[in-house]
Design an enzyme around this catalytic site. Structure first.
Site, PDB file in Angstrom:
ATOM      1  N   SER A 199       0.810  -1.226   0.000  1.00  0.00           N
ATOM      2  CA  SER A 199       0.000   0.000   0.000  1.00  0.00           C
ATOM      3  C   SER A 199       0.834   1.263   0.000  1.00  0.00           C
ATOM      4  O   SER A 199       0.458   2.262  -0.610  1.00  0.00           O
ATOM      5  CB  SER A 199      -0.933  -0.003   1.217  1.00  0.00           C
ATOM      6  OG  SER A 199      -1.781  -1.141   1.201  1.00  0.00           O
ATOM      7  N   HIS A 245       0.787   4.596   4.431  1.00  0.00           N
ATOM      8  CA  HIS A 245       0.066   5.239   3.338  1.00  0.00           C
ATOM      9  C   HIS A 245       0.506   6.693   3.162  1.00  0.00           C
ATOM     10  O   HIS A 245       0.765   7.145   2.037  1.00  0.00           O
ATOM     11  CB  HIS A 245      -1.438   5.176   3.597  1.00  0.00           C
ATOM     12  CG  HIS A 245      -2.004   3.800   3.465  1.00  0.00           C
ATOM     13  ND1 HIS A 245      -3.366   3.538   3.466  1.00  0.00           N
ATOM     14  CD2 HIS A 245      -1.400   2.597   3.318  1.00  0.00           C
ATOM     15  CE1 HIS A 245      -3.564   2.234   3.332  1.00  0.00           C
ATOM     16  NE2 HIS A 245      -2.379   1.656   3.245  1.00  0.00           N
TER      17      HIS A 245
END
Length: 294
Positions: A199, A245
């Site tokens: 991610s 993230h």
């Protein structure tokens, strides 16, 4: 050498052929730019070339690679612009299958700061010298929904970005963003927390894609809407590493901006220099966190 029009009577004269100096010509080799007369010029796919360039593929001028089409970031245009994206997806899928039969391997490759956490004497983790976890954790997925969502995002974002940047620059953005996400997770998350997934790198692709679309004057609303949805999930679910993230997103924005806005005359220096600076920040964060846990 060009002169201003009307500066002298010789301003209107044409150069002589490099093989026949007495023959004036207005044609130049498309590779080495030497003047060539009709007898010397050889038809090419674009314009004409001199005999030397046709014979050895370069002549005394620029190398053949200089005439190849380039992407907006200066990368080479390839026959399969999604090759690296396919390889990355293939590696992730292959490892996902392996992890389904070997949970301990996934634990050994995931990002763990220190376990057991302080004040206990930790036996494993990045703080114990296992720095490879910052990279290997980018390829660890355990749930089918996790790898499915990440690989779908990688295909949607990675393919067009690889085609726009070129393979080397695309790979640089991907890994620098992934490492930045891992480093921020290592710095801010609980040291005993197990973090894994691509991610961070994918959020880096989000950032680089937004910069690229802005550079090309595309409508940013679709990518912004998709990014907002992902950020809502990021901060809405406690099991998602928001640090990875955000770290990946910021690194993707920075490196992506350098890739598409670097001046042509210093393109490689600016692009890879920016990547090096982001990696330096990654190293600094890693050193600070390791000192804290030690």
């Amino acid at each position: 050498m060009n002169q201003e029009a009307g500066s002298s009577p010789q301003a209107h004269s044409l150069p002589g052929c490099y093989r026949h100096p007495d023959r004036e010509t207005g044609i130049r080799c498309t590779r080495c730019e030497r003047p060539i007369c009709p007898e010397c010029m050889v038809s090419a796919s674009v314009g004409f070339q001199c005999p030397e360039c046709v014979r050895d593929g370069g002549g005394s001028g620029p190398a053949p690679a200089a005439a190849r089409p380039r992407t907006i970031a200066g990368g080479s245009v390839t026959a399969d612009p999604r090759l690296l994206t396919k390889i990355l997806i293939g590696i992730n899928l292959a490892l996902f299958i392996v992890f389904q039969t070997n949970d301990s391997l996934a634990a050994d490759l995931s990002l763990i700061g220190a376990y057991p956490p302080p004040p206990f004497a930790h036996a494993e983790g990045v703080a114990d010298g296992q720095y490879y976890r910052l990279v290997t954790s980018m390829f660890v997925h355990l749930q089918i929904w996790h790898i499915g969502f990440n690989m779908l995002s990688l295909w949607w974002l990675g393919g067009p970005l690889e085609a726009a940047l070129g393979r080397v620059r695309y790979l640089a953005v991907y890994f620098v963003s992934g490492l930045a996400g891992s480093a921020l997770a290592y710095l801010l998350a609980d040291p005993a927390t197990q973090t894994f997934g691509a991610s961070g790198a994918i959020f880096g692709l989000f950032g680089a894609t937004a910069v690229l679309m802005r550079r090309l004057n595309y409508d940013l609303r679709p990518i912004i809407a998709l990014l907002v949805i992902n950020l809502v999930f990021t901060f809405g679910w406690s099991s998602i590493s928001w640090q990875a993230h955000i770290g990946g997103l910021v690194a993707g924005l920075v490196t992506g901006y350098a890739m598409v806005h670097a001046p042509r005359e210093r393109r490689a220096l600016v692009q890879y220099g920016t990547c090096a600076l982001v990696l330096l920040v990654v190293v600094v964060m890693t050193v600070i966190r390791t000192a804290q846990l030690a």
